[in-house]
Structure formats: structure tokens, C-alpha cells
Design an enzyme around this catalytic site. Structure first.
Site, PDB file in Angstrom:
ATOM      1  N   THR A  72       0.822  -1.215   0.000  1.00  0.00           N
ATOM      2  CA  THR A  72       0.000   0.000   0.000  1.00  0.00           C
ATOM      3  C   THR A  72       0.856   1.265   0.000  1.00  0.00           C
ATOM      4  O   THR A  72       0.619   2.198  -0.777  1.00  0.00           O
ATOM      5  CB  THR A  72      -0.899   0.027   1.261  1.00  0.00           C
ATOM      6  OG1 THR A  72      -1.346  -1.294   1.547  1.00  0.00           O
ATOM      7  CG2 THR A  72      -2.066   0.962   1.079  1.00  0.00           C
ATOM      8  N   THR A  73       1.845   1.304   0.890  1.00  0.00           N
ATOM      9  CA  THR A  73       2.686   2.492   1.043  1.00  0.00           C
ATOM     10  C   THR A  73       3.387   2.805  -0.281  1.00  0.00           C
ATOM     11  O   THR A  73       3.481   3.968  -0.690  1.00  0.00           O
ATOM     12  CB  THR A  73       3.738   2.248   2.147  1.00  0.00           C
ATOM     13  OG1 THR A  73       3.082   1.655   3.282  1.00  0.00           O
ATOM     14  CG2 THR A  73       4.419   3.528   2.576  1.00  0.00           C
ATOM     15  N   TRP A  74       3.857   1.775  -0.930  1.00  0.00           N
ATOM     16  CA  TRP A  74       4.589   1.927  -2.194  1.00  0.00           C
ATOM     17  C   TRP A  74       3.671   2.429  -3.311  1.00  0.00           C
ATOM     18  O   TRP A  74       3.990   3.409  -3.996  1.00  0.00           O
ATOM     19  CB  TRP A  74       5.216   0.583  -2.562  1.00  0.00           C
ATOM     20  CG  TRP A  74       6.214   0.649  -3.674  1.00  0.00           C
ATOM     21  CD1 TRP A  74       6.822   1.759  -4.185  1.00  0.00           C
ATOM     22  CD2 TRP A  74       6.715  -0.468  -4.415  1.00  0.00           C
ATOM     23  NE1 TRP A  74       7.680   1.401  -5.195  1.00  0.00           N
ATOM     24  CE2 TRP A  74       7.636   0.045  -5.347  1.00  0.00           C
ATOM     25  CE3 TRP A  74       6.491  -1.852  -4.359  1.00  0.00           C
ATOM     26  CZ2 TRP A  74       8.320  -0.783  -6.233  1.00  0.00           C
ATOM     27  CZ3 TRP A  74       7.181  -2.672  -5.243  1.00  0.00           C
ATOM     28  CH2 TRP A  74       8.080  -2.141  -6.166  1.00  0.00           C
ATOM     29  N   HIS A 135      -8.957  -0.547   2.288  1.00  0.00           N
ATOM     30  CA  HIS A 135      -8.625  -1.975   2.354  1.00  0.00           C
ATOM     31  C   HIS A 135      -9.864  -2.850   2.136  1.00  0.00           C
ATOM     32  O   HIS A 135      -9.753  -4.064   2.163  1.00  0.00           O
ATOM     33  CB  HIS A 135      -8.042  -2.321   3.730  1.00  0.00           C
ATOM     34  CG  HIS A 135      -6.636  -1.855   3.954  1.00  0.00           C
ATOM     35  ND1 HIS A 135      -5.650  -1.936   2.997  1.00  0.00           N
ATOM     36  CD2 HIS A 135      -6.027  -1.345   5.058  1.00  0.00           C
ATOM     37  CE1 HIS A 135      -4.504  -1.469   3.515  1.00  0.00           C
ATOM     38  NE2 HIS A 135      -4.710  -1.101   4.748  1.00  0.00           N
ATOM     39  N   ARG A 157      -0.191  -9.227  -3.262  1.00  0.00           N
ATOM     40  CA  ARG A 157       1.147  -9.731  -2.964  1.00  0.00           C
ATOM     41  C   ARG A 157       1.057 -11.217  -2.660  1.00  0.00           C
ATOM     42  O   ARG A 157      -0.001 -11.690  -2.202  1.00  0.00           O
ATOM     43  CB  ARG A 157       1.662  -8.971  -1.737  1.00  0.00           C
ATOM     44  CG  ARG A 157       3.106  -9.207  -1.424  1.00  0.00           C
ATOM     45  CD  ARG A 157       3.545  -8.354  -0.245  1.00  0.00           C
ATOM     46  NE  ARG A 157       4.984  -8.465  -0.084  1.00  0.00           N
ATOM     47  CZ  ARG A 157       5.672  -7.964   0.925  1.00  0.00           C
ATOM     48  NH1 ARG A 157       5.031  -7.273   1.874  1.00  0.00           N
ATOM     49  NH2 ARG A 157       6.971  -8.115   0.997  1.00  0.00           N
ATOM     50  N   ARG A 293       9.765  -2.293   6.304  1.00  0.00           N
ATOM     51  CA  ARG A 293      10.437  -3.344   7.057  1.00  0.00           C
ATOM     52  C   ARG A 293      11.615  -3.831   6.220  1.00  0.00           C
ATOM     53  O   ARG A 293      12.720  -3.348   6.388  1.00  0.00           O
ATOM     54  CB  ARG A 293       9.447  -4.472   7.399  1.00  0.00           C
ATOM     55  CG  ARG A 293       9.968  -5.466   8.440  1.00  0.00           C
ATOM     56  CD  ARG A 293       8.951  -6.559   8.713  1.00  0.00           C
ATOM     57  NE  ARG A 293       8.684  -7.342   7.511  1.00  0.00           N
ATOM     58  CZ  ARG A 293       9.275  -8.494   7.221  1.00  0.00           C
ATOM     59  NH1 ARG A 293      10.150  -9.029   8.053  1.00  0.00           N
ATOM     60  NH2 ARG A 293       8.991  -9.144   6.095  1.00  0.00           N
ATOM     61  N   GLY A 295      10.919  -5.053   2.566  1.00  0.00           N
ATOM     62  CA  GLY A 295      10.563  -4.800   1.165  1.00  0.00           C
ATOM     63  C   GLY A 295      11.139  -5.829   0.207  1.00  0.00           C
ATOM     64  O   GLY A 295      11.487  -5.506  -0.917  1.00  0.00           O
TER      65      GLY A 295
HETATM   66  P1  A3P Z   1       7.763  -6.239   4.387  1.00  0.00           P
HETATM   67  O1  A3P Z   1       7.115  -6.287   5.739  1.00  0.00           O
HETATM   68  O2  A3P Z   1       7.774  -7.556   3.694  1.00  0.00           O
HETATM   69  O3  A3P Z   1       9.083  -5.585   4.385  1.00  0.00           O
HETATM   70  P2  A3P Z   1       1.828  -1.842   3.309  1.00  0.00           P
HETATM   71  O4  A3P Z   1       2.430  -0.653   2.689  1.00  0.00           O
HETATM   72  O5  A3P Z   1       0.658  -2.394   2.556  1.00  0.00           O
HETATM   73  O6  A3P Z   1       1.580  -1.668   4.751  1.00  0.00           O
HETATM   74  O7  A3P Z   1       2.899  -3.008   3.139  1.00  0.00           O
HETATM   75  C1  A3P Z   1       4.121  -2.928   3.806  1.00  0.00           C
HETATM   76  C2  A3P Z   1       5.130  -3.759   3.063  1.00  0.00           C
HETATM   77  O8  A3P Z   1       5.570  -3.051   1.906  1.00  0.00           O
HETATM   78  C3  A3P Z   1       6.348  -4.028   3.907  1.00  0.00           C
HETATM   79  O9  A3P Z   1       6.826  -5.292   3.468  1.00  0.00           O
HETATM   80  C4  A3P Z   1       7.252  -2.871   3.493  1.00  0.00           C
HETATM   81  O10 A3P Z   1       8.596  -3.092   3.776  1.00  0.00           O
HETATM   82  C5  A3P Z   1       6.972  -2.808   2.009  1.00  0.00           C
HETATM   83  N1  A3P Z   1       7.267  -1.496   1.425  1.00  0.00           N
HETATM   84  C6  A3P Z   1       7.003  -0.276   1.962  1.00  0.00           C
HETATM   85  N2  A3P Z   1       7.421   0.683   1.147  1.00  0.00           N
HETATM   86  C7  A3P Z   1       7.978   0.079   0.066  1.00  0.00           C
HETATM   87  C8  A3P Z   1       8.621   0.559  -1.123  1.00  0.00           C
HETATM   88  N3  A3P Z   1       8.778   1.863  -1.358  1.00  0.00           N
HETATM   89  N4  A3P Z   1       9.071  -0.352  -2.004  1.00  0.00           N
HETATM   90  C9  A3P Z   1       8.921  -1.668  -1.782  1.00  0.00           C
HETATM   91  N5  A3P Z   1       8.329  -2.173  -0.678  1.00  0.00           N
HETATM   92  C10 A3P Z   1       7.862  -1.315   0.237  1.00  0.00           C
END
Ligand code: A3P
Length: 327
Positions: A72-74, A135, A157, A293, A295
Site C-alpha cells: 500500500t505504502t509503495w 482496504h 502480494r 520493514r 521490502g
Molecule cells: P515487508 O514487511 O515484507 O518488508 P503496506 O504498505 O501495505 O503496509 O505493506 C508494507 C510492506 O511493503 C512491507 O513489506 C514494506 O517493507 C513494504 N514497502 C514499503 N514501502 C515500500 C517501497 N517503497 N518499495 C517496496 N516495498 C515497500
């Protein structure tokens, strides 16, 4: 008015409180939405129901839809940077809004940030295109959003990586609330039984997949793993999908790669807004660095037993069979 808004929240809170609930990976129970079949803690579920009742959509709206911890963040960062590339040049990283605002402040969740605290937000003044996130499963999107031609960007994912990311995030909440962390195996068992936020996972993914197959111009379907392989191709598809493709000039100027770099895990996780910023969600305040975390693709192998991985894969295979969706 505020009194009616409050009554609406109270009405849905009373209703959801009568629905079945169960212990979850996190520190709060998850309720089961009796019509939709999905799970959520009380407040976001109520927020989603208020959004369904009150949200008014515009065809130009763009809604990011995901399961928690699936990227989501990405995708929020990529969409925001892409849509606002004219005002905020992605190559000018020093001046970009991401330095002071995290992706969850740039694109807010309907049920965690906007339809919260007994209030119905006034979203009419927001300029086009309005960007939102949610969500909730496709079938539970605000009815006005479904009825309008507004666009939905979905990211899914691998379920095992999604689960491990969720498990780690939930344990951080547990520990903060003075509870013992749960084991990955216990979390996986809940996940397989569908007791995960907005889960069952498989129903969520299939709901958006079917919508994408039916109306590809309205629902875009991305996979985290494929985004990792070629983020630039996804940024181009995103731009075409929302009707603002990159011009030849932009392509030559390297704008696409600048967006990919700006939104990369390494760049975003080092920003001040990530290291020092916070996001207020209706379930509590989250430090922005918790959204980053590792990624990585395949981190599940460091935490799940081969038997558990096989159990999850078997469910995925049987549930996705015949849908056209690869396991
Ligand atoms: P991991 O816990 O496997 O590292 P959300 O954004 O939906 O909460 O998901 C978080 C997951 O996306 C985490 O995975 C996080 O590290 C990863 N993430 C966050 N920002 C990212 C980015 N810019 N590029 C790739 N993965 C990213």
C-alpha cells in the site's frame, strides 16, 4: 449535521457489535462482516460502512485498494508522485512533499483516516483528481464509488509474504499494548482460516481480479512481485490507466525513472518524514518507519515452516483455479 453523523456511527457500531468476533494476530478482535464475509476490527469496519452511506464519488476519483501489508505504502507513493509530477518534479527530491508528508498522509484511507471519530469529512473541496485508499473488498467499496466510473488501482502480494509482513506489524502492536507476540505459525493458522484484516486473503484478491477482468479500464490489477521486477513499466501503465500518459519529452527527460527512484524503498525509508513522522489511524498512531520493514520478495522462507508454506500454497491453488489468476 454533527448529531446525525454521530448517530450514524453509533448505529453501525451497535450493529457490528452484534456480529461474530474472534481473537486475531493483533491486540484487538476482528469482527466478521455478516453480509460481506470479511474481517476487520470494529472502528475501520464502522468507518467503511459510514463511507458506504455517505461518500460521494466523482468519475475523476482514483482509489487505491489493497490488503494491509501488500504494498500500500509503495503504490500510494507511486500514484501520488505520478499524478503530481508537474507541480512536484520527482527528480527534485529535496523539494518533494514526501520530505514532510508520508504516503499515508498524501493519500488517506477512507476507513482509517477520513470516516473516523464520529465525523463525516467534507471532501468536496479537494481538487481533481482526488486520491483515496481503502482496504475493503471490491464488493464493499462505497456504493457511490462503484456506481461512478471512478478508477481503482489494486495491488496484491504473494500470500506468504503478505502474511509475514502482517504478522510482524501485528506483533509490534501487541507488544506496545503489553501483550505477548504470536508465533508465525499461529498467525498463519488464523490467516488460512480467513481471520486476517479484510481477509480471507483469497476472497479479497479474487474479488478485485474478477472486477479487473470484467472492467479493465476501471480496475487496474498489479502484483507486488512484478512491481519489484519492473517498477518503471508499472508507473507507465498507471499513468495510462488514469489518463495522463508520459509524453515523449517526459520519457526523454527520465521522469519515469525519477519517480521509481523517488518512491524506492531505499529512498523513502531514509526520509525525515519516515524516520520521524507518524500517521494517525483510527486503530492508533503508527510511526511511519513501521511501514518499511524489508521490502523483499520471499522473506516468508525465513519465518514459515515448509509444511505451513505448502498449506498456504494448496489453498491458493485450489481457490485461484479457473479464475485465470496465477497462484
Ligand atoms: P515487508 O514487511 O515484507 O518488508 P503496506 O504498505 O501495505 O503496509 O505493506 C508494507 C510492506 O511493503 C512491507 O513489506 C514494506 O517493507 C513494504 N514497502 C514499503 N514501502 C515500500 C517501497 N517503497 N518499495 C517496496 N516495498 C515497500
Amino acid at each position: 449535521d454533527t448529531e446525525t453523523d454521530k448517530e450514524l456511527y453509533q448505529h453501525f457500531t451497535d450493529l457490528v457489535s452484534t456480529w461474530p468476533s474472534s481473537e486475531s494476530m493483533s491486540f484487538i478482535p476482528l469482527y466478521r462482516h455478516v453480509d460481506g464475509g470479511w474481517h476487520s476490527s470494529l472502528k475501520p469496519m464502522v468507518g467503511a460502512m459510514v463511507a458506504d452511506a455517505r461518500f460521494t464519488a466523482r468519475p475523476s476519483d482514483i482509489i487505491v485498494a489493497t490488503l494491509p501489508k501488500s504494498g500500500t505504502t509503495w503504490i500510494k507513493a507511486l500514484l501520488y508522485a505520478m499524478v503530481h509530477r508537474r507541480e512536484h518534479h520527482p527528480a527534485d527530491a529535496v523539494a518533494h512533499p514526501f520530505n514532510s508528508l508520508g504516503p499515508h498522509e498524501c493519500i488517506r484511507f477512507l476507513e482509517y483516516q477520513l470516516y473516523t471519530n464520529d465525523r463525516v469529512p467534507d471532501l468536496d473541496k479537494l481538487p481533481d483528481p482526488r486520491l483515496f485508499a481503502t482496504h475493503v473488498p471490491f464488493a464493499s467499496l462505497p456504493s457511490a464509488a462503484a456506481a461512478s466510473r471512478c478508477k481503482v488501482v489494486y495491488v496484491c502480494r504473494d500470500p506468504k509474504d503478505n502474511l509475514i509482513s502482517l504478522w510482524d506489524f501485528a506483533n509490534k502492536f501487541r507488544v506496545r499494548h503489553g501483550q505477548e507476540p504470536v508465533t508465525a505459525e499461529a498467525a498463519a493458522d488464523l490467516f488460512c482460516r480467513g481471520v486476517s484484516p479484510f481477509g480471507p486473503y483469497w476472497d479479497h484478491v479474487l474479488g478485485y481480479w474478477d472486477a479487473h477482468v470484467e472492467r479493465p479500464e476501471q480496475v487496474l490489477f498489479f502484483r507486488y512481485e512484478e512491481m519489484r521486477l519492473d517498477a518503471a513499466a508499472h508507473v507507465r501503465r498507471l499513468a495510462e490507466f488514469v489518463g495522463v500518459p508520459f509524453s515523449a519529452e517526459e520519457e526523454e527527460g527520465g521522469v519515469v525513472d525519477a519517480i521509481v527512484r523517488l518512491c524506492s524503498f531505499d529512498h523513502m525509508s531514509g526520509l525525515e518524514a519516515t524516520k520521524g513522522g507518524k500517521t494517525e489511524l483510527v486503530i492508533g498512531t503508527v510511526a511511519n518507519n513501521e511501514f518499511f520493514r524489508r521490502g523483499q520478495v520471499g522473506d516468508w522462507a525465513n519465518h514459515l515452516s515448509p509444511e505451513m508454506a505448502r498449506r498456504i500454497d494448496a489453498i491458493t491453488e485450489s481457490r485461484f483455479k479457473g479464475s485465470g489468476l496465477r497462484a
